[in-house]
Scaffold this motif. Sequence first.
Motif, mmCIF file in Angstrom:
data_model
loop_
_atom_site.group_PDB
_atom_site.id
_atom_site.type_symbol
_atom_site.label_atom_id
_atom_site.label_comp_id
_atom_site.label_asym_id
_atom_site.label_seq_id
_atom_site.Cartn_x
_atom_site.Cartn_y
_atom_site.Cartn_z
ATOM 1 N N ALA A 164 -1.384 12.761 1.138
ATOM 2 C CA ALA A 164 -2.494 12.793 0.191
ATOM 3 C C ALA A 164 -3.478 11.659 0.457
ATOM 4 N N LEU A 165 -2.955 10.469 0.747
ATOM 5 C CA LEU A 165 -3.831 9.332 1.037
ATOM 6 C C LEU A 165 -4.665 9.585 2.286
ATOM 7 N N GLU A 166 -4.034 10.145 3.309
ATOM 8 C CA GLU A 166 -4.773 10.439 4.550
ATOM 9 C C GLU A 166 -5.864 11.480 4.301
ATOM 10 N N GLN A 167 -5.557 12.497 3.512
ATOM 11 C CA GLN A 167 -6.549 13.532 3.214
ATOM 12 C C GLN A 167 -7.706 12.975 2.381
ATOM 13 N N MET A 168 -7.424 11.972 1.556
ATOM 14 C CA MET A 168 -8.467 11.388 0.714
ATOM 15 C C MET A 168 -9.534 10.670 1.534
ATOM 16 N N LEU A 169 -9.202 10.306 2.789
ATOM 17 C CA LEU A 169 -10.182 9.638 3.640
ATOM 18 C C LEU A 169 -11.374 10.533 3.959
ATOM 19 N N ALA A 171 -13.059 11.929 1.731
ATOM 20 C CA ALA A 171 -14.033 11.657 0.675
ATOM 21 C C ALA A 171 -14.876 10.441 1.050
ATOM 22 N N PRO A 172 -16.168 10.455 0.771
ATOM 23 C CA PRO A 172 -17.048 9.356 1.195
ATOM 24 C C PRO A 172 -16.813 8.036 0.473
ATOM 25 N N ASP A 173 -16.102 8.066 -0.666
ATOM 26 C CA ASP A 173 -15.921 6.834 -1.443
ATOM 27 C C ASP A 173 -14.535 6.218 -1.260
ATOM 28 N N VAL A 174 -13.746 6.712 -0.293
ATOM 29 C CA VAL A 174 -12.376 6.225 -0.120
ATOM 30 C C VAL A 174 -12.242 5.445 1.185
ATOM 31 N N ARG A 175 -11.579 4.292 1.091
ATOM 32 C CA ARG A 175 -11.298 3.468 2.271
ATOM 33 C C ARG A 175 -9.814 3.105 2.293
ATOM 34 N N LEU A 176 -9.208 3.163 3.458
ATOM 35 C CA LEU A 176 -7.841 2.696 3.675
ATOM 36 C C LEU A 176 -7.864 1.774 4.877
ATOM 37 N N GLU A 177 -7.467 0.527 4.696
ATOM 38 C CA GLU A 177 -7.569 -0.447 5.779
ATOM 39 C C GLU A 177 -6.280 -1.246 5.918
ATOM 40 N N PRO A 178 -6.028 -1.781 7.110
ATOM 41 C CA PRO A 178 -4.874 -2.670 7.293
ATOM 42 C C PRO A 178 -5.140 -4.044 6.693
ATOM 43 N N GLU A 179 -4.084 -4.776 6.417
ATOM 44 C CA GLU A 179 -4.195 -6.157 5.970
ATOM 45 C C GLU A 179 -4.529 -7.021 7.185
ATOM 46 N N VAL A 180 -5.659 -7.696 7.125
ATOM 47 C CA VAL A 180 -6.098 -8.509 8.262
ATOM 48 C C VAL A 180 -5.168 -9.702 8.459
ATOM 49 N N THR A 181 -4.805 -10.354 7.369
ATOM 50 C CA THR A 181 -3.940 -11.528 7.451
ATOM 51 C C THR A 181 -2.496 -11.062 7.433
ATOM 52 N N ARG A 182 -1.964 -10.714 8.593
ATOM 53 C CA ARG A 182 -0.658 -10.064 8.670
ATOM 54 C C ARG A 182 0.485 -10.962 8.185
ATOM 55 N N HIS A 183 0.334 -12.287 8.258
ATOM 56 C CA HIS A 183 1.439 -13.146 7.825
ATOM 57 C C HIS A 183 1.655 -13.073 6.318
ATOM 58 N N ARG A 184 0.697 -12.499 5.598
ATOM 59 C CA ARG A 184 0.850 -12.349 4.155
ATOM 60 C C ARG A 184 1.695 -11.137 3.796
ATOM 61 N N LEU A 185 1.970 -10.279 4.753
ATOM 62 C CA LEU A 185 2.707 -9.051 4.479
ATOM 63 C C LEU A 185 4.197 -9.337 4.311
ATOM 64 N N GLY A 186 4.742 -8.906 3.189
ATOM 65 C CA GLY A 186 6.178 -8.980 2.976
ATOM 66 C C GLY A 186 6.811 -7.633 3.263
ATOM 67 N N LYS A 187 8.093 -7.530 2.997
ATOM 68 C CA LYS A 187 8.824 -6.288 3.264
ATOM 69 C C LYS A 187 8.238 -5.134 2.452
ATOM 70 N N ARG A 188 7.928 -5.368 1.165
ATOM 71 C CA ARG A 188 7.403 -4.303 0.314
ATOM 72 C C ARG A 188 6.052 -3.808 0.801
ATOM 73 N N GLU A 189 5.204 -4.722 1.237
ATOM 74 C CA GLU A 189 3.884 -4.324 1.728
ATOM 75 C C GLU A 189 3.993 -3.488 3.005
ATOM 76 N N ARG A 190 4.907 -3.878 3.892
ATOM 77 C CA ARG A 190 5.081 -3.108 5.134
ATOM 78 C C ARG A 190 5.639 -1.719 4.852
ATOM 79 N N GLU A 191 6.592 -1.642 3.919
ATOM 80 C CA GLU A 191 7.195 -0.344 3.588
ATOM 81 C C GLU A 191 6.210 0.567 2.859
ATOM 82 N N ALA A 192 5.266 -0.019 2.136
ATOM 83 C CA ALA A 192 4.308 0.777 1.366
ATOM 84 C C ALA A 192 3.134 1.259 2.209
ATOM 85 N N SER A 193 3.005 0.784 3.423
ATOM 86 C CA SER A 193 1.856 1.144 4.253
ATOM 87 C C SER A 193 1.896 2.615 4.635
#
Length: 209
Positions: A164-169, A171-193
Amino acid sequence: MSDDLSSADYAMLVLLKIEDREISNTELAEVHGVRLVSPVYEKLNAAGYVVSKTDRRPYRHSLADKGRRLLATPLVLEEDQAEAGERRSMKEKQLWAALAATYEDNLRLRAAAAEQSGVEDVRSLDERIRAVYEQAADGPGAWVDLTKIRSRLVDVPKADLDKALEQMLDAPDVRLEPEVTRHRLGKREREASVRIGGEDRHKLAIGLR
């Protein structure tokens, strides 16, 4: 996740959420054995997490909408921020881990109770994602971690939510981006990507064209 809060700050926000009302320092001390005093309440007020009335004593405090949004997802160990040059003791780390685990269990129980209520959500998954985004975001176009989206849609299988998230891209008002500061990513953030175009996306923004 907020980088400017300590575990003690989070604990105070949790207490205010549990009370779910304006409460004085006198009552806080009687019920929980603590008070929300300077400079902590000033810091939480300035960040928009708490509203304090200091025109007369005892001071009175309540959780602001921004504080509620912050507490809408499970706490993670990476949120236990220490002051510059300070190191957390093992006891403090253990207490924080207990707080995070207890709070996550409480959120899980609430989600299960809501699911068992028998009320069917007839909205499309796209509509549900937009609704939970609006609850979590500070405003249209604000970046929201996917951990906050998934924690509000625990009844949706990850594969279905990813699709669903991929399909929402589209739409012109939807953005999905990676976290630029990768050292801030914990286990939950990586699993939720969600993996799109060969890269993991961690943040969602809706509302700006």
